[in-house]
Design an enzyme around this catalytic site. Structure first.
Site, short mmCIF file in Angstrom:
data_model
loop_
_atom_site.label_atom_id
_atom_site.label_comp_id
_atom_site.label_asym_id
_atom_site.label_seq_id
_atom_site.Cartn_x
_atom_site.Cartn_y
_atom_site.Cartn_z
N ALA A 91 -30.96 -36.31 13.56
CA ALA A 91 -29.59 -36.74 13.23
C ALA A 91 -28.79 -35.61 12.58
O ALA A 91 -27.64 -35.37 12.95
CB ALA A 91 -29.63 -37.96 12.31
N GLU A 92 -29.40 -34.91 11.61
CA GLU A 92 -28.67 -33.82 10.96
C GLU A 92 -28.39 -32.69 11.94
O GLU A 92 -27.32 -32.08 11.90
CB GLU A 92 -29.42 -33.30 9.73
CG GLU A 92 -28.62 -32.22 9.03
CD GLU A 92 -28.88 -32.08 7.55
OE1 GLU A 92 -28.28 -31.18 6.96
OE2 GLU A 92 -29.66 -32.88 7.00
N SER A 93 -29.33 -32.42 12.83
CA SER A 93 -29.12 -31.36 13.82
C SER A 93 -27.96 -31.68 14.75
O SER A 93 -27.08 -30.85 14.96
CB SER A 93 -30.40 -31.15 14.64
OG SER A 93 -31.46 -30.72 13.82
N ALA A 95 -34.37 -38.15 10.90
CA ALA A 95 -33.30 -37.58 10.07
C ALA A 95 -33.01 -36.13 10.47
O ALA A 95 -31.86 -35.72 10.48
CB ALA A 95 -33.67 -37.68 8.59
#
Length: 142
Positions: free
Chosen positions: A62-64, A59
């Site tokens: 993914a957020e990065s 996660a």
């Protein structure tokens, strides 16, 4: 003057210094008109206790990558980007190698953005599917 692809990648990776992205060894490796790709090594630093890739590390990757994608398509002199919601469905375990996150825009509005992020392994197996919503907010004028 428009920056080259190499310059943009170098600038993105330089921005990772002294951040979670550096801790997780996340590296931005490719981008285009509607996508951005980053990779992260899978090793004991990102394992859960039973020796597989931790969903939280996935996660974070993914957020990065999604936040970076939103960031490179806005005027950073006037706006900054923040993630406002992320979802992740983990489909397969990984114990070694690299995982690659490709963020693609589903919506690229002036204020909000929605990205589809597909995480794959070295053999291009789908590991996780994530969705990230980001918001572009105006910087305060000095």
């Amino acid at each position: 003057m428009q920056l080259s692809k190499e310059d943009v990648l170098a600038k993105a990776n330089k921005a990772c210094k002294n951040t979670l992205m550096e801790t997780l060894e996340i590296e931005v490796v490719d981008f285009g008109d509607n996508f951005l790709v980053a990779k992260m090594p899978v090793n004991s630093r990102v394992y859960q206790p039973d020796g597989v890739l931790h969903g939280g590390a996935t996660a974070a990757l993914a957020e990065s990558v999604g936040s970076f994608a939103s960031h490179i398509f806005i005027d950073t002199e006037k706006f900054f980007v923040r993630g406002i919601e992320i979802t992740a469905n983990h489909l397969k375990s990984v114990t070694e190698g690299f995982v690659y996150a490709k963020a693609t825009f589903l919506h690229r509005g002036r204020t909000t953005q929605l990205l589809d992020i597909r995480v794959t392994d070295d053999a291009d197996n789908l590991i996780s599917i994530c969705r990230l919503s980001t918001i572009s907010l105006p910087k305060k004028k000095s």
